[in-house]
Design a protein around this motif. Structure first.
Motif, PDB file in Angstrom:
ATOM      1  N   ALA A  49       0.313  -0.651  -0.053  1.00  0.00           N
ATOM      2  CA  ALA A  49      -0.230  -0.008  -0.104  1.00  0.00           C
ATOM      3  C   ALA A  49       0.833   1.366  -0.407  1.00  0.00           C
ATOM      4  O   ALA A  49       1.955   1.543   0.042  1.00  0.00           O
ATOM      5  N   SER A  50       0.367   2.609  -0.429  1.00  0.00           N
ATOM      6  CA  SER A  50       1.324   4.015  -0.558  1.00  0.00           C
ATOM      7  C   SER A  50       0.913   4.031   1.461  1.00  0.00           C
ATOM      8  O   SER A  50       0.917   3.410   1.811  1.00  0.00           O
ATOM      9  N   GLY A  51       1.632   5.203   1.765  1.00  0.00           N
ATOM     10  CA  GLY A  51       2.105   5.318   2.709  1.00  0.00           C
ATOM     11  C   GLY A  51       0.862   6.236   3.694  1.00  0.00           C
ATOM     12  O   GLY A  51       0.320   5.514   4.812  1.00  0.00           O
ATOM     13  N   THR A  52       0.705   6.332   2.394  1.00  0.00           N
ATOM     14  CA  THR A  52      -1.672   6.689   3.328  1.00  0.00           C
ATOM     15  C   THR A  52      -2.724   5.608   3.893  1.00  0.00           C
ATOM     16  O   THR A  52      -2.621   5.681   4.880  1.00  0.00           O
ATOM     17  N   GLY A  53      -2.146   4.185   3.505  1.00  0.00           N
ATOM     18  CA  GLY A  53      -2.744   2.671   3.965  1.00  0.00           C
ATOM     19  C   GLY A  53      -1.675   2.163   5.307  1.00  0.00           C
ATOM     20  O   GLY A  53      -2.181   2.092   6.446  1.00  0.00           O
ATOM     21  N   HIS A  59       1.191  20.318   5.399  1.00  0.00           N
ATOM     22  CA  HIS A  59       0.169  19.461   5.307  1.00  0.00           C
ATOM     23  C   HIS A  59      -0.308  18.172   4.888  1.00  0.00           C
ATOM     24  O   HIS A  59      -1.388  17.537   4.941  1.00  0.00           O
ATOM     25  N   PHE A  60       1.486  16.804   5.467  1.00  0.00           N
ATOM     26  CA  PHE A  60       0.603  15.774   5.722  1.00  0.00           C
ATOM     27  C   PHE A  60       0.015  15.753   6.707  1.00  0.00           C
ATOM     28  O   PHE A  60      -0.635  14.789   7.376  1.00  0.00           O
ATOM     29  N   ALA A  61       0.872  16.247   7.720  1.00  0.00           N
ATOM     30  CA  ALA A  61       0.132  16.157   9.521  1.00  0.00           C
ATOM     31  C   ALA A  61      -1.455  16.769   8.884  1.00  0.00           C
ATOM     32  O   ALA A  61      -1.720  16.015   9.640  1.00  0.00           O
ATOM     33  N   HIS A  87       7.251  13.140  11.417  1.00  0.00           N
ATOM     34  CA  HIS A  87       9.202  13.476  12.020  1.00  0.00           C
ATOM     35  C   HIS A  87       9.570  14.378  10.370  1.00  0.00           C
ATOM     36  O   HIS A  87      10.443  15.190  10.893  1.00  0.00           O
ATOM     37  N   ASN A  88       9.713  14.103   9.295  1.00  0.00           N
ATOM     38  CA  ASN A  88       9.591  15.070   8.140  1.00  0.00           C
ATOM     39  C   ASN A  88       8.537  15.187   7.360  1.00  0.00           C
ATOM     40  O   ASN A  88       8.099  14.892   6.821  1.00  0.00           O
ATOM     41  N   GLU A  89       8.142  16.924   7.343  1.00  0.00           N
ATOM     42  CA  GLU A  89       6.848  17.224   7.092  1.00  0.00           C
ATOM     43  C   GLU A  89       7.757  17.872   5.660  1.00  0.00           C
ATOM     44  O   GLU A  89       8.095  18.433   4.988  1.00  0.00           O
TER      45      GLU A  89
HETATM   46  C1  LIG Z   1       5.223  13.086   5.167  1.00  0.00           C
HETATM   47  C2  LIG Z   1       4.264  11.833   4.813  1.00  0.00           C
HETATM   48  N1  LIG Z   1       3.181  11.367   4.940  1.00  0.00           N
HETATM   49  C3  LIG Z   1       1.958  11.112   4.469  1.00  0.00           C
HETATM   50  C4  LIG Z   1       2.290  10.915   3.065  1.00  0.00           C
HETATM   51  C5  LIG Z   1       1.554   9.954   2.201  1.00  0.00           C
HETATM   52  O1  LIG Z   1       1.476   9.265   1.474  1.00  0.00           O
HETATM   53  P1  LIG Z   1       1.532   8.175   0.513  1.00  0.00           P
HETATM   54  O2  LIG Z   1       1.524   8.885  -0.979  1.00  0.00           O
HETATM   55  O3  LIG Z   1       2.478   7.378  -0.350  1.00  0.00           O
HETATM   56  O4  LIG Z   1       0.037   7.628   0.625  1.00  0.00           O
HETATM   57  C6  LIG Z   1       3.416  11.283   2.086  1.00  0.00           C
HETATM   58  C7  LIG Z   1       3.558  11.613   0.840  1.00  0.00           C
HETATM   59  O5  LIG Z   1       4.206  12.547   0.137  1.00  0.00           O
HETATM   60  C8  LIG Z   1       4.757  12.353   2.974  1.00  0.00           C
HETATM   61  O6  LIG Z   1       5.403  12.791   2.172  1.00  0.00           O
END
Ligand SMILES: Cc1ncc(COP(=O)(O)O)c(C=O)c1O
Length: 406
Positions: free
Chosen positions: A68-72, A95-97, A150-152
């Motif tokens: 899965a991607s990171g979102t999973g 944005h990711f937080a 951790h790393n935005e």
């Molecule tokens: C810090 C961080 N979290 C979450 C995600 C989401 O991951 P994905 O796009 O693989 O689902 C990303 C993607 O760039 C990210 O950089």
């Protein structure tokens, strides 16, 4: 039809902060024939990657690998440990937080979002004292987990995870600590066990130099215990079934065989170079990049030098300059992709990725493309960032030689 065979002369410069360029060695490994995922060769591959990935997270505890991607993997972390209606304390670094918080809402959790006001919070790391104060006030221990990035990737700011751990301990609060190091792992120093993280979330397409498509949850004994109490509906993400099958190197469903070949190769490459050398290489390139930005007279998105990201640098545009127009020009003229600004920063900055399979000349070419593009876009520059980066790289040798002496 998508024209995948479109090939301008020379290679494309993929300088976004992930997906990062995939080295040939890994691409070749991914092209091996797909094998029976219940056969003996697969079991050996599974056991190898499950053992070696722990070294990258710096953990002795299990690491779950998802196709899965990171979102999973975000969803897996939340759905294995919480129950609907639980309060989770999240911190707005960018944005990711913000997206992780939206996911918590969708799952029926009650996220509380701490952070500094306006874009200030997007220019600094997690303020651990704010987390400590909120946890101290939570005398009934309603807060189930603290979630931080951790790393935005949207800003180029890291956060001090050890400080967050200390804040939770100082408040003597039982909340779980969950950390997203999707873009930090294998580029920035990360220590799952030492920092007392309960669930670390990561992904394949950044420091691990793989294509997108696999993601990770590193666990703790406390997180596994929480998963036994959690009432959140889940099936695909269940740790227990995966951990059981993983004992012999298998998965309860069809895993991503070819990406696991790639993972095996990536782990070999990183461990051959040595994790500390990998981190030092990223720090050095990031410093050269920042010197270039300063020499151009532009502002770095991260306002706190203590938490500059070794993975990417956010470059803020002067008032009135559309960062997306600059990126488009660079893409069309020089065949280089730079990271788009996300969320609150849309159009105001661009992001230079210097992660994964990146060396001095990759960075210099990237900065040259940026400098030419900025000039063509009419952005007034104070001086040459390329010259400043060259000065830095030539006067600061890498800690590990690229090639063994003849
Ligand atoms: C810090 C961080 N979290 C979450 C995600 C989401 O991951 P994905 O796009 O693989 O689902 C990303 C993607 O760039 C990210 O950089």
């Amino acid at each position: 039809m998508i024209q995948l065979d479109f090939h301008p002369a020379g290679r494309h410069f993929l300088q976004i902060p992930g997906p990062s360029p995939v080295p040939d060695r890994i691409l070749r490994a991914i092209s091996y024939p797909t094998i029976d995922h219940r056969g003996p060769e697969f079991g050996a591959l599974g056991r190898k990657v499950l053992a070696d990935i722990r070294k990258i997270f710096k953990t002795e505890q299990p690491v779950v690998i998802y196709p899965a991607s990171g979102t999973g993997a975000w969803e897996a972390a939340l759905s294995n440990t919480t129950s609907p209606g639980d309060t989770v304390l999240m911190y707005e670094t960018g944005h990711f937080a913000t997206l992780w918080k939206s996911m918590a809402q969708s799952l029926g959790l009650k996220p509380e979002f701490l952070g500094l006001p306006g874009i200030e919070g997007w220019r600094r790391g997690v303020q651990a004292d704010m987390i400590e104060a909120r946890l101290r006030a939570d005398t009934g221990h309603e807060i189930r987990a603290v979630c931080v990035v951790h790393n935005e990737t949207s800003t180029g700011v890291t956060s001090d995870i050890a400080a967050v751990r200390r804040a939770i301990d100082a408040a003597a609060h039982p909340a779980l600590l969950m950390v997203d190091t999707i873009s930090g792992l294998a580029s920035a120093d990360y220590r799952h066990d030492e920092w007392g993280v309960d669930v670390t979330v990561s992904g394949s397409q950044k420091g691990l130099m793989l294509p997108p498509g696999i993601s990770f949850n590193a666990l703790s004994a406390k997180a596994i215990a929480a998963s036994k109490e959690s009432k959140m509906p889940r099936s695909f993400w269940r740790w227990d079934e995966i951990l059981e099958a993983n004992k012999n190197g298998y998965w309860p469903y069809t895993p991503n065989t070819n990406l696991l070949y790639g993972l095996s190769e990536a782990l070999d490459m990183i461990l051959e170079e040595g994790l500390d050398n990998v981190f030092a290489r990223h720090q050095r390139l990031a410093e050269a990049c920042r010197r270039a930005v300063r020499a151009w007279g532009l502002e770095i998105q991260c306002a706190d030098p203590a938490v500059y990201s070794p993975v990417l640098t956010g470059v803020m545009m002067p008032e009135g300059v559309d960062a997306d127009a600059v990126r488009k020009l660079i893409y069309e003229r020089f065949n280089m992709s730079l990271g788009q600004a996300l969320g609150k920063m849309r159009g105001k900055m661009f992001r230079i990725g210097h992660l994964g399979d990146c060396n001095d000349l990759t960075l210099m070419a990237t900065l040259t493309g940026c400098e030419m593009g900025l000039k063509l876009a009419g952005v007034p520059l104070a001086g040459s960032g390329v010259a400043a980066a060259m000065d830095y790289l030539t006067s600061h040798a890498a800690t590990a030689p690229l090639k063994a002496a003849a």
